[in-house]
Design a protein around this motif. Structure first.
Motif, PDB file in Angstrom:
ATOM      1  N   PRO A  80       0.814  -1.229   0.000  1.00 20.40           N
ATOM      2  CA  PRO A  80       0.000   0.000   0.000  1.00 20.40           C
ATOM      3  C   PRO A  80       0.845   1.275   0.000  1.00 20.40           C
ATOM      4  O   PRO A  80       0.473   2.263  -0.637  1.00 20.40           O
ATOM      5  CB  PRO A  80      -0.811  -0.101   1.296  1.00 20.40           C
ATOM      6  CG  PRO A  80      -0.794  -1.536   1.678  1.00 20.40           C
ATOM      7  CD  PRO A  80       0.475  -2.095   1.135  1.00 20.40           C
ATOM      8  N   GLU A 103       2.163   1.787  -3.476  1.00 22.18           N
ATOM      9  CA  GLU A 103       1.096   2.265  -4.363  1.00 22.18           C
ATOM     10  C   GLU A 103       0.830   3.749  -4.145  1.00 22.18           C
ATOM     11  O   GLU A 103       0.579   4.500  -5.075  1.00 22.18           O
ATOM     12  CB  GLU A 103      -0.191   1.468  -4.120  1.00 22.18           C
ATOM     13  CG  GLU A 103      -0.135   0.075  -4.715  1.00 22.18           C
ATOM     14  CD  GLU A 103      -1.367  -0.765  -4.420  1.00 22.18           C
ATOM     15  OE1 GLU A 103      -1.533  -1.791  -5.071  1.00 22.18           O
ATOM     16  OE2 GLU A 103      -2.160  -0.420  -3.512  1.00 22.18           O
ATOM     17  N   TYR A 104       0.910   4.167  -2.886  1.00 27.76           N
ATOM     18  CA  TYR A 104       0.660   5.582  -2.594  1.00 27.76           C
ATOM     19  C   TYR A 104       1.763   6.462  -3.171  1.00 27.76           C
ATOM     20  O   TYR A 104       1.489   7.459  -3.852  1.00 27.76           O
ATOM     21  CB  TYR A 104       0.538   5.798  -1.087  1.00 27.76           C
ATOM     22  CG  TYR A 104       0.306   7.245  -0.745  1.00 27.76           C
ATOM     23  CD1 TYR A 104      -0.868   7.873  -1.137  1.00 27.76           C
ATOM     24  CD2 TYR A 104       1.259   7.998  -0.084  1.00 27.76           C
ATOM     25  CE1 TYR A 104      -1.094   9.209  -0.864  1.00 27.76           C
ATOM     26  CE2 TYR A 104       1.050   9.334   0.198  1.00 27.76           C
ATOM     27  CZ  TYR A 104      -0.125   9.942  -0.186  1.00 27.76           C
ATOM     28  OH  TYR A 104      -0.347  11.255   0.079  1.00 27.76           O
ATOM     29  N   GLY A 141       1.607   6.708  -6.772  1.00 25.66           N
ATOM     30  CA  GLY A 141       0.463   7.512  -7.187  1.00 25.66           C
ATOM     31  C   GLY A 141       0.704   9.009  -7.040  1.00 25.66           C
ATOM     32  O   GLY A 141      -0.039   9.811  -7.595  1.00 25.66           O
ATOM     33  N   LEU A 142       1.733   9.381  -6.265  1.00 18.94           N
ATOM     34  CA  LEU A 142       2.041  10.816  -6.139  1.00 18.94           C
ATOM     35  C   LEU A 142       2.658  11.369  -7.429  1.00 18.94           C
ATOM     36  O   LEU A 142       2.746  12.589  -7.601  1.00 18.94           O
ATOM     37  CB  LEU A 142       3.012  11.053  -4.976  1.00 18.94           C
ATOM     38  CG  LEU A 142       2.447  10.829  -3.566  1.00 18.94           C
ATOM     39  CD1 LEU A 142       3.553  10.955  -2.521  1.00 18.94           C
ATOM     40  CD2 LEU A 142       1.335  11.822  -3.266  1.00 18.94           C
ATOM     41  N   HIS A 143       3.107  10.434  -8.275  1.00 20.34           N
ATOM     42  CA  HIS A 143       3.672  10.808  -9.585  1.00 20.34           C
ATOM     43  C   HIS A 143       4.834  11.794  -9.461  1.00 20.34           C
ATOM     44  O   HIS A 143       4.957  12.727 -10.231  1.00 20.34           O
ATOM     45  CB  HIS A 143       2.584  11.379 -10.509  1.00 20.34           C
ATOM     46  CG  HIS A 143       1.448  10.414 -10.731  1.00 20.34           C
ATOM     47  ND1 HIS A 143       1.617   9.223 -11.386  1.00 20.34           N
ATOM     48  CD2 HIS A 143       0.155  10.455 -10.349  1.00 20.34           C
ATOM     49  CE1 HIS A 143       0.471   8.574 -11.416  1.00 20.34           C
ATOM     50  NE2 HIS A 143      -0.440   9.294 -10.775  1.00 20.34           N
ATOM     51  N   ARG A 144       5.659  11.606  -8.450  1.00 19.67           N
ATOM     52  CA  ARG A 144       6.906  12.374  -8.362  1.00 19.67           C
ATOM     53  C   ARG A 144       7.953  11.593  -9.141  1.00 19.67           C
ATOM     54  O   ARG A 144       8.020  10.363  -9.035  1.00 19.67           O
ATOM     55  CB  ARG A 144       7.370  12.507  -6.900  1.00 19.67           C
ATOM     56  CG  ARG A 144       6.378  13.166  -5.971  1.00 19.67           C
ATOM     57  CD  ARG A 144       6.274  14.647  -6.265  1.00 19.67           C
ATOM     58  NE  ARG A 144       5.762  15.396  -5.136  1.00 19.67           N
ATOM     59  CZ  ARG A 144       4.490  15.462  -4.760  1.00 19.67           C
ATOM     60  NH1 ARG A 144       3.579  14.792  -5.419  1.00 19.67           N
ATOM     61  NH2 ARG A 144       4.114  16.193  -3.725  1.00 19.67           N
TER      62      ARG A 144
END
Lengths: 545, 379
Positions: free
Chosen positions: B215, B218-219, B222-225
């Motif tokens: 998890p 995935e987080y 997902g921040l797409h840095r």
């Protein structure tokens, strides 16, 4: 052509063999005490006279033939209205184990005649499907190497979840610094007693649940919350400190909200949350339905309606044009009613359009979560066809929504709650934790709590399921004092506490071998496996065999 | 379980001394990898100027090295120093090591006007571009491209890897050395799976396993840095969370522990900044780790930190004397790094502690999560 009337057979004539449940009655054990006939909720049992031939075996006697004995016995009604529902109350009260219903292994012909007087069949309860995908989930990522499994009995576990919108960290820090509004959150136990209204449940049942919930919170430190369902709750509860354990539901009929709004100035605390019901898993597209015989004086008073009238809620909120508009209006209005201190979230039925609703909520700064209710959800009253065949299974619906949030880096900002079939076969913790690992922040349980805490007789084989008729033989879903006095609220409360203590222990027993203890394993899909390959692919979890 | 050793000293020292400490703790790893992070670099053969980026990695073929040279040249970097390791290939298990590179570059002239943030972002993006290029044919591995930091990673037993690369020759020394002897767990033996993990000046290494890995991964993904990639090891998230907390959220170092292992609700209710911290816990709940883990890290200003997860099943010790401090996952590791010290002053952090060795290295500081949180700095 004129039909022959000497043979008593109409198109809808049924014999006991055509009914879903057959009562087996042992005349040799029966003492004719009459308890079974008086308790039968559908008045299926009746005393009647029977004649029995007594063969004469005395071959030397001149007189030939038979003698007949007339006796009083018990028979089951073959009319649909008075059919046996298999509830088994007769065997529960029989002192001699002389009677009991058994499922008919033959075809259930009665189904074909259920549309009497043009009325489609309605029932309460459940979907009557024992299959449960959630039951197939197993927890496979056992900590065996550098991360030893934990001691479920002695280790400290953090089991709670968050209800309410969580801001992205940057935004939280910015608003803190600027002194701006931070959306309200509640720390709650992830197993929530789902919405069952004060009208659907009997006063004793409701009181028992509330007592149990209060005990869990105040004595055991298990922050359980329960949802009222539509129809409000008694004013004394609204003005009591127990309100903080309640999620108040507003649905399309707005029943009970007069009382709630009037009570706001006198409230000692805020409710746990507000749930806006747009849909329900058991009967998507249908509003609530409280049949006239359940609208007692008390219910009429709470809902602000006359006594003894049907109370159908409309399928949709009449003030809205679209869900987007509704979300904007209703969420903001209800947030404002409590000065933005109470989380407000919608409940929808499982649907292929759930993701669209979710994405709408993601962009709404006041939305506090989303509850998705799957097809296996229960209800107090619905049409057969709605319950059996309308809706969307919860597992894939929830998973799709969660993964959609993951792709946006917004998982758990809008917490997802799942419902519908959690614990339908008794595996409540396993089902719930499965959904949590698929991405739910918590689950709602309804039928399970009725079965476990109050002894609801229903099962997935269409047993009982007469919640809609107000004749609940256990007094759980009836407004008839003669029936609900059978239920002792203290005993219900005790069972609620038993259930949640049990769930708490089982949660630890699931989390400990996974090496998890510091936070609820929301979205820990690497721990899950299933022996069904297409389902594994669909849910993006491991296929195990 | 992986073994960790870290030393920080005012006087530069050879990484080999830390490898010897790893030897003292050798029961705990299986030779599946060694990772070294050196900070505060000093080269015997080169006068290193602070601020010049150092590129660390391995070229697995000549073609890859050629591509690397070309890419850096195209971006305007000039090679200033190329450290030649005295390699003994027979001591290295892997056979596709064409060249271990540890090179100092001069950054493009056009960057002169750039803000520090711009430069730092571009350095990271350059490293990521090189990494991505290398992943295409798995022939180029790039660990870091950052001023004052060198990283060496290799499969094998730590001391043997040190001998293979001639680290005992004192030609490279540093003020900080972080070392990890890897115990392979769930994930394949992969150079990128070796600790320490590094992103924009922030380096961490961990032992134990983070069971909340998926998890969290995935987080962060997902921040797409741009830098939050990789995750060949569950421990990489520790470095990225530290980076996120200190660089993106711009929170003080104290916040790191509050993010990865927040206090319980009943503890926060008594905390002077409990309300803020509870909100922080909620906002960052997707980054709560689930150990057992011991985390050691170092920051760009040469501050070092040591902390445990809440279960505290991976004890670690810090000991030393003013000017030099050692931390290790086993006490014998500290003994091996700084034998002559007052052992009675050794400290094993509890679940609420973060041990900080500031850059001045005069003492170490013990922070507790129960201490008042510096709110003014949070804002």
């Amino acid at each position: 052509m004129v039909s022959i009337r000497s043979i008593p057979s109409t198109p809808s004539s049924l014999t006991y063999n055509d009914l879903p449940w057959i009562i087996e009655h042992r005349e040799d054990r029966c003492t004719l005490c009459g308890r079974c006939t008086s308790i039968c909720p559908t008045q299926s049992l009746h005393l009647t006279y029977h004649r029995q031939r007594m063969p004469q075996l005395g071959i030397l006697k001149k007189k030939r033939g038979s003698e007949y004995r007339v006796f009083t016995g018990i028979r089951q009604s073959t009319s649909l209205e008075h059919r046996c529902t298999g509830c088994g109350m007769c065997s529960m009260v029989c002192p001699n184990e002389a009677i009991g219903p058994f499922p008919n292994s033959n075809d259930d012909r009665a189904r074909f005649h259920s549309h009497q007087k043009g009325e489609a069949w309605k029932r309460g309860g459940r979907r009557n499907d024992r299959h449960s995908l959630l039951d197939q989930l197993s927890f496979n990522r056992i900590s065996m190497l550098t991360d030893p499994a934990l001691d479920a009995g002695r280790h400290e576990f953090y089991l709670n979840t968050i209800l309410g919108r969580v801001l992205p960290p940057e935004e939280y820090i910015r608003r803190q610094a600027a002194g701006e509004w931070i959306p309200p959150t509640r720390e709650i136990f992830p197993f929530i007693i789902g919405s069952m209204s004060f009208g659907a449940l009997s006063p004793n049942m409701w009181l028992g649940l509330l007592q149990g919930v209060a005990y869990c919170n105040e004595v055991l430190n298990i922050p359980v919350v329960m949802c009222t369902g539509e129809g409000g709750c008694p004013p004394w509860v609204l003005k009591s400190p127990f309100l903080k354990y309640l999620v108040l539901q507003i649905a399309s009929g707005y029943f009970g909200w007069d009382e709630i709004i009037r009570a706001i100035p006198d409230m000692q605390c805020d409710p746990a949350a507000i749930e806006i019901k747009y849909g329900q898993g058991a009967k998507p597209g249908d509003g609530g339905l409280l049949m006239w015989f359940k609208v007692s004086q008390l219910i009429a008073r709470l809902r602000g309606v006359p006594e003894g009238v049907d109370l159908p809620s409309p399928p949709v909120h009449q003030t809205l044009y679209s869900i987007e508009e509704s979300v904007m209006k209703m969420i903001q209005t209800l947030s404002m009613a409590w000065d933005f201190r109470v989380p407000v979230y919608p409940k929808i039925s499982g649907s292929t359009s759930a993701k669209a609703v979710l994405n709408n909520l993601v962009r709404n700064p006041y939305a506090s979560g989303l509850l998705i209710d799957g097809i296996d959800g229960g209800t107090g009253a619905a049409y057969n066809v709605s319950m059996d065949a309308t809706g969307h299974a919860i597992a894939s619906n929830l998973r799709d929504c969660y993964l959609d949030l993951v792709a946006q880096g917004k998982q758990n900002e809008i917490p997802l709650f799942a419902a519908g079939g959690v614990g339908k076969n008794g595996n409540v913790t396993q089902n719930g934790m499965g959904l949590i690992m698929l991405g739910a922040s918590g689950v709602h349980i309804g039928k399970y709590i009725l079965q476990a805490a109050a002894g609801c007789l229903g099962n997935e084989k269409n047993r009982c399921n007469v919640c809609n008729l107000g004749i609940c033989p256990k007094g759980i879903t009836s407004q008839n004092p003669k029936l609900y006095r059978r239920l002792d609220p203290d005993q219900v409360a005790q069972r609620v506490v038993d259930v949640f203590m049990g769930i708490r222990t089982e949660m630890k027993k699931i989390m400990a071998p996974l090496g998890r203890s510091q936070s609820l394993p929301v979205g820990m899909s690497d721990a899950l496996g299933i022996g069904d390959e297409p389902a594994a692919r669909r849910l993006k979890i491991r296929y195990v065999c | 379980m992986c073994r960790l050793a870290m030393k920080t000293a005012a006087e530069p020292f050879s990484p080999y001394t830390v490898l010897q400490a790893m030897e003292a703790m050798q029961e705990g790893y299986d030779g599946s990898g060694l990772g070294l992070l050196l900070r505060g670099m000093n080269f015997a053969d080169f006068n290193y100027q602070a601020g010049e980026p150092i590129l660390s990695g391995i070229a697995h073929s000549e073609a890859a090295l050629h591509r690397l040279n070309q890419m850096l040249q195209d971006r305007g970097f000039t090679l200033k120093y190329d450290h030649e390791f005295q390699v003994r290939p027979e001591l290295i298990e892997a056979k596709d090591r064409h060249k271990y590179f540890l090179r100092v570059y001069k950054q493009p002239l056009s960057w002169k006007e750039w803000s520090r943030e711009q430069v730092e972002n571009e350095l990271m993006l350059t490293r990521l571009a090189l990494r991505e290029d290398g992943l295409r044919d798995n022939d180029l591995t790039v660990f870091s491209f950052w001023p004052d930091v060198a990283i060496i990673k290799e499969v094998g037993w730590p001391l043997q890897v040190g001998d293979a690369l001639g680290l005992a020759d004192n030609r490279i020394t540093s003020r900080i050395c972080m070392a990890q002897g890897r115990q392979n767990t769930n994930y394949g033996i992969n150079l990128y799976a070796c600790h320490p993990f590094f992103i924009q000046g922030v380096g961490t290494m961990t032992n134990g396993e983070n069971t909340a890995f998926v998890p969290i991964k995935e987080y962060l993904t997902g921040l797409h840095r741009p830098g939050y990639v990789g995750y060949q090891s569950d421990s990489e998230v520790f470095a990225h969370i530290l980076h996120y907390v200190t660089r993106e959220l711009k929170l003080p170092l104290e916040a790191y522990k509050h993010v990865i292992t927040p206090l319980k609700t009943e503890e926060l209710e008594k905390h002077p900044q409990g309300r803020f911290l509870r909100g922080l816990r909620d906002a960052c709940r997707r980054m709560i780790i689930d150990g057992p883990n011991c985390v050691m890290g170092s920051m760009p200003d040469e501050t070092c930190l040591l902390l445990m997860d809440t279960k505290k099943m991976r004890p670690a010790t810090i000991g030393g004397r003013p000017g030099e401090w050692a931390m290790a996952s086993e006490m014998c590791g500290v003994d091996a790094m700084i034998p002559h010290r007052d052992k009675s002053l050794d400290f094993q952090p509890m679940r609420e502690n973060t041990v900080i060795v500031p850059a001045h290295r005069k003492e170490f500081v013990i922070w507790s999560q129960f201490d008042p949180y510096p709110l003014h700095r949070a804002a």
